[in-house]
Design a protein around this motif. Structure first.
Motif: not given
Length: 71
Positions: A25, A46-49, A55, A58, A62
């Motif tokens: 995450a 914020l998003d998943y990698f 991660a 990103y 962001w």
């Protein structure tokens, strides 16, 4: 893993948290460094990698966009 980066008067601390399913995450904490006693802004997942470095990258990107849009 956490890192601290300074960007336009803010401390940007992206972090990658590994989850039980193996994904990472992208988390982020932003705090203004020029104001006394500023309160940090925290953003989780914020998003998943699949990769920890992706991660972190990103979350930092962001954070820069957030700072640029709030100046």
């Amino acid at each position: 893993m956490k890192r601290l980066i300074h960007y336009k008067g803010y401390a940007v601390a992206p972090a990658a948290q590994q989850l039980p399913n193996g994904l990472f995450a992208a988390n982020l904490t932003i705090e203004k460094t020029t104001a006394p006693r500023s309160h940090p802004y925290s953003f989780d997942a914020l998003d998943y990698f699949f990769d920890e470095e992706h991660a972190l990258a990103y979350a930092f990107r962001w954070g820069r966009l957030w700072i640029d849009s709030h100046r």
